[in-house]
Design an enzyme around this catalytic site. Structure first.
Site, short mmCIF file in Angstrom:
data_model
loop_
_atom_site.label_atom_id
_atom_site.label_comp_id
_atom_site.label_asym_id
_atom_site.label_seq_id
_atom_site.Cartn_x
_atom_site.Cartn_y
_atom_site.Cartn_z
N ASN A 22 37.12 78.69 91.04
CA ASN A 22 35.69 78.80 90.73
C ASN A 22 35.28 78.18 89.39
O ASN A 22 34.18 78.42 88.90
CB ASN A 22 35.23 80.26 90.79
CG ASN A 22 35.98 81.12 89.79
OD1 ASN A 22 36.83 80.61 89.05
ND2 ASN A 22 35.68 82.40 89.75
N ASP B 240 58.36 96.24 86.39
CA ASP B 240 58.32 95.85 84.99
C ASP B 240 59.02 96.90 84.09
O ASP B 240 58.70 98.09 84.20
CB ASP B 240 56.85 95.73 84.57
CG ASP B 240 56.68 95.08 83.21
OD1 ASP B 240 57.11 93.94 83.06
OD2 ASP B 240 56.11 95.74 82.31
N HIS C 25 57.87 83.99 83.28
CA HIS C 25 56.68 83.91 82.43
C HIS C 25 56.95 84.39 81.00
O HIS C 25 56.05 84.33 80.17
CB HIS C 25 55.57 84.75 83.07
CG HIS C 25 55.94 86.19 83.12
ND1 HIS C 25 56.92 86.67 83.96
CD2 HIS C 25 55.50 87.26 82.42
CE1 HIS C 25 57.07 87.97 83.76
NE2 HIS C 25 56.21 88.35 82.84
N ASP C 26 58.14 84.92 80.74
CA ASP C 26 58.49 85.39 79.40
C ASP C 26 59.42 84.43 78.68
O ASP C 26 59.93 84.75 77.59
CB ASP C 26 59.19 86.76 79.47
CG ASP C 26 58.26 87.87 79.92
OD1 ASP C 26 57.03 87.74 79.74
OD2 ASP C 26 58.76 88.87 80.45
N ASP D 132 53.83 93.11 91.17
CA ASP D 132 54.40 93.59 89.92
C ASP D 132 53.96 95.04 89.72
O ASP D 132 52.76 95.33 89.74
CB ASP D 132 53.86 92.71 88.78
CG ASP D 132 54.89 92.41 87.73
OD1 ASP D 132 55.51 93.37 87.24
OD2 ASP D 132 55.07 91.22 87.40
N GLU E 170 63.18 94.86 86.66
CA GLU E 170 63.33 93.99 85.50
C GLU E 170 64.30 94.75 84.59
O GLU E 170 63.96 95.78 84.04
CB GLU E 170 62.00 93.76 84.79
CG GLU E 170 62.14 92.71 83.70
CD GLU E 170 61.07 92.79 82.63
OE1 GLU E 170 60.88 91.78 81.94
OE2 GLU E 170 60.45 93.84 82.44
N ASP F 10 36.18 78.73 86.32
CA ASP F 10 36.10 79.50 85.07
C ASP F 10 37.32 79.28 84.17
O ASP F 10 37.46 79.92 83.12
CB ASP F 10 35.88 80.99 85.33
CG ASP F 10 37.08 81.66 85.99
OD1 ASP F 10 38.05 80.95 86.32
OD2 ASP F 10 37.05 82.89 86.18
N ASP G 248 42.74 77.41 89.97
CA ASP G 248 41.43 78.04 89.74
C ASP G 248 40.46 77.57 90.83
O ASP G 248 40.28 76.37 91.01
CB ASP G 248 40.95 77.62 88.34
CG ASP G 248 39.53 78.10 88.07
OD1 ASP G 248 39.08 79.05 88.74
OD2 ASP G 248 38.88 77.51 87.17
N ASP H 108 43.14 82.06 90.18
CA ASP H 108 42.66 83.25 90.90
C ASP H 108 43.26 83.33 92.29
O ASP H 108 43.99 82.42 92.72
CB ASP H 108 41.12 83.27 90.94
CG ASP H 108 40.56 81.93 91.37
OD1 ASP H 108 41.13 81.33 92.31
OD2 ASP H 108 39.56 81.45 90.78
O1 ISL Z 1 59.22 88.78 76.62
C1 ISL Z 1 60.13 89.31 76.06
C2 ISL Z 1 60.62 88.79 74.81
O2 ISL Z 1 59.92 87.66 74.51
C3 ISL Z 1 60.82 90.43 76.63
O3 ISL Z 1 61.49 91.18 75.72
C4 ISL Z 1 59.82 91.26 77.40
O4 ISL Z 1 58.97 91.89 76.52
C5 ISL Z 1 60.52 92.29 78.23
O5 ISL Z 1 61.37 91.62 79.07
C6 ISL Z 1 59.50 93.04 79.06
O6 ISL Z 1 58.72 92.17 79.78
C7 ISL Z 1 57.77 92.67 80.66
O7 ISL Z 1 56.94 93.65 80.10
C8 ISL Z 1 56.06 93.23 79.04
C9 ISL Z 1 55.28 91.97 79.40
O8 ISL Z 1 54.66 91.46 78.24
C10 ISL Z 1 56.17 90.92 80.00
O9 ISL Z 1 55.40 89.81 80.37
C11 ISL Z 1 56.88 91.54 81.16
O10 ISL Z 1 57.65 90.63 81.88
C12 ISL Z 1 55.13 94.38 78.83
O11 ISL Z 1 54.59 94.79 80.04
#
Ligand code: ISL
Length: 591
Positions: free
Chosen positions: A56, A233, A362-363, A131, A288, A58, A54, A62
């Site tokens: 700034n 995505d 991140h998932d 993305d 993805e 907040d 970050d 960023d």
């Molecule tokens: O995160 C999941 C289960 O916990 C996955 O099923 C995920 O929803 C799926 O892989 C799709 O992910 C992507 O699209 C989603 C978003 O929330 C995720 O962060 C992204 O990686 C909707 O855009």
């Protein structure tokens, strides 16, 4: 005659010299590698911008923050940054709900910041992948606002609507809906709209050519700015059977495979390739691949199909969970199954395309907490072991920021600490339906997506040096010891190991292009494989357990040269048929 022979010889030698001098400058010979491509040789580093740095105060990371840390990224030796969505968004799903594809999210900065970021990256030889979230938009997007106004609005067919006079539409499951229902009734026009994710993420209607053209135009906008590719995505979900028939029985409980097999999916990807991607031949694209099986992957990535370059698969993500659920299986992860998944994908793709390798993003939870062991005794060792796996496989590694430090799950005790729409909605759903909240919260400590989204740990100062303000999500308290500054100083740190093995991959084309062969298949504790190229062989041995184990090998290890070991020292140098590995040991040898 003799003179003619000499002339021939000289001409041949000159030709060989010319061929050698034309080869890309790589330290080891790569003369016989066909189809070399930059993205096959790259290590992709994924940054979750909200949590990186970050600038700034907040409390939200960023673009300026990222710019200030590019030298750090460069020092890792990686080649590409993939940024999670940075576009205008109300942030109900942290940027995966886009309200304007051509604007930068206010919290992240401005378009001028973006231009600086891209420039500064290119200046350092780093590439940028954005993305592309085009299965759905935010319900705040202008297209949706128009679409919901009236049944004859010009944007009506940008989304999927089901008029209520036809009765209730057939069941479609939603990922983030509190009622698990992908159809939302909207009284303005007495119709339901489709949302595979949250209600605030309506699905775009790709069957409408105007939608496709608008998206292609937007893609050109970013590509013309000079970005180096897209991570797409849930791209397999874009095409839908717009008659919306009842979901066939076999897909209830496993609907992802249905969603990923829409009737015109490949037609659209080929159109996208023809209209956009093929005009930028040096970019990389990665799908993805949620819902895509190994039988289907080549439909996306075989170059002869003119669709995408790579797809990252989710097969391994079911391991360690009770089948059909996201509940952690107390039996743990079965390594034989784990090896089978990666071996199968490698053999299916073979030389007909190019694979990806990843264990966290991140998932997902943090890789060391899920696939390794985050207890103090084994955290560093198992982090290094998992990194060894990712950097020695026959595919492009996608590496999630923070894993190079061995960052761990935060394991929140209270629902108040969570920020993720998935956790919050599931919690609400359980409350509404009288589900087991305690069990849910215990499980979230292991699987929740927020575990991988806590702020990056720069140093041991307040908030791990991430922000001077109040961070949008709590910082993992272990930042006092697990952080860049401390790890940079320690030659044995997870961070320095990461840098070393990235360099090793880049210096050894065998680790990128070499043929992969699984060894000792049934061994429940050890993952062993070789990589072979141009008559050379490398052996990788990984112990996935907390105890000493043995790998059965048919090599005479006395002649093997150790390339890297997460214990720093080699043991069992005299092994012939078996090789003993220490807890979570990872060792790579040239044979
Ligand atoms: O995160 C999941 C289960 O916990 C996955 O099923 C995920 O929803 C799926 O892989 C799709 O992910 C992507 O699209 C989603 C978003 O929330 C995720 O962060 C992204 O990686 C909707 O855009």
């Amino acid at each position: 005659m003799k003179i003619m022979k000499y002339i021939h010889l000289i001409v041949m030698m000159a030709a060989i010299a010319a061929i050698i001098s034309c080869q890309p400058q790589n330290k080891k010979s790569t003369a016989t590698i066909p189809n070399r491509t930059w993205w096959k040789e790259a290590v992709v580093y994924q940054i979750y911008p909200r949590s990186f740095k970050d600038s700034n105060g907040d409390g939200v990371g960023d673009l300026k923050g990222i710019i200030s840390k590019l030298d750090y990224v460069k020092s890792l030796g990686v080649d590409v940054i993939w940024l999670n969505p940075i576009f205008a968004s109300p942030n109900r799903d942290n940027g995966y709900d886009i309200s304007d594809y051509r604007k930068i999210m206010k919290q992240f900065g401005t378009m001028a910041d973006f231009d600086t970021l891209l420039n500064e990256m290119h200046h350092r030889g780093l590439k940028l992948v954005l993305d592309l979230v085009v299965n759905h938009t935010s319900s705040d997007h202008k297209w949706f606002k128009e679409s919901r106004k009236s049944r004859n609005n010009p944007y009506r067919d940008y989304y999927h609507w089901w008029p209520a006079e036809r009765g209730k539409p057939a069941k479609r499951y939603s990922y983030f809906d509190v009622d698990n229902n992908a159809w939302k009734y909207d009284s303005t026009t007495n119709a339901y709209y489709l949302h595979y994710f949250a209600r605030s993420q309506p699905d775009l209607n790709w069957e409408n050519p105007k939608v496709r053209q608008a998206i292609y135009k937007m893609m050109r906008f970013w590509l013309n700015k000079g970005i180096d590719g897209f991570r797409m995505d849930v791209i397999p979900f874009i095409s839908k059977d717009t008659t919306f028939p009842p979901l066939p029985e076999k897909y209830h409980g496993n609907f992802v495979h249905y969603y990923a097999n829409g009737p015109h999916l490949h037609e659209y990807l080929q159109e996208m390739n023809k209209d956009v991607l093929s005009k930028y031949p040096n970019i990389m694209t990665v799908a993805e691949g949620a819902g895509v099986t190994s039988n289907e992957v080549l439909n996306f990535i075989n170059p002869s199909r003119h669709e995408l370059n790579m797809l990252y698969n989710f097969d391994a993500m079911r391991l360690g969970l009770i089948p059909g659920t996201r509940e952690v299986d107390p039996k743990g992860i079965n390594l034989v199954d784990f090896k089978e998944v990666f071996t199968k994908w490698d053999s299916v793709i073979d030389d007909k395309g190019w694979g990806t390798i990843w264990l966290g993003n991140h998932d997902t939870p943090r890789i060391v907490s899920h696939w390794g062991n985050d207890s103090p005794a084994f955290r560093a060792l198992s982090s290094k072991m998992l990194t060894t796996f990712l950097m020695t496989m026959h595919a492009t590694p996608f590496y999630y920021f923070g894993d190079e430090l061995g960052m761990t799950n935060i394991k929140f005790d209270s629902i108040q600490d969570y920020r993720d729409i998935e956790t919050l909605h599931e919690y609400q759903h359980l409350k509404d339906t009288g589900g087991d909240i305690k069990k849910f919260l215990d499980n979230q400590k292991m699987v929740a997506r927020d575990n991988g989204r806590t702020p990056f740990q720069w140093d041991s100062t307040k908030n791990a040096g991430f922000t001077t303000g109040q961070p949008w999500i709590k910082v993992n308290p272990n930042y006092k010891t697990i952080n860049v500054k401390t790890e940079e100083k320690n030659p044995n740190s997870v961070l320095n190991y990461f840098k070393k093995i990235v360099r090793m991959r880049k210096d050894n084309p065998i680790l990128i292009y070499g043929k992969y062969t699984l060894l000792d298949k049934e061994n429940p504790d050890v993952y062993a494989y070789t990589r072979e190229l141009n008559g050379k062989k490398v052996l990788v041995l990984l112990n996935f357990t907390t105890h000493k184990v043995q790998a059965k090998l048919s090599f005479d290890m006395r002649k093997a040269k150790l390339l890297i070991d997460n214990y720093n020292t080699m043991q069992d140098a005299n092994a012939i048929q078996t090789f003993t590995l220490r807890p979570y040991e990872a060792a790579v040898f040239e044979l």
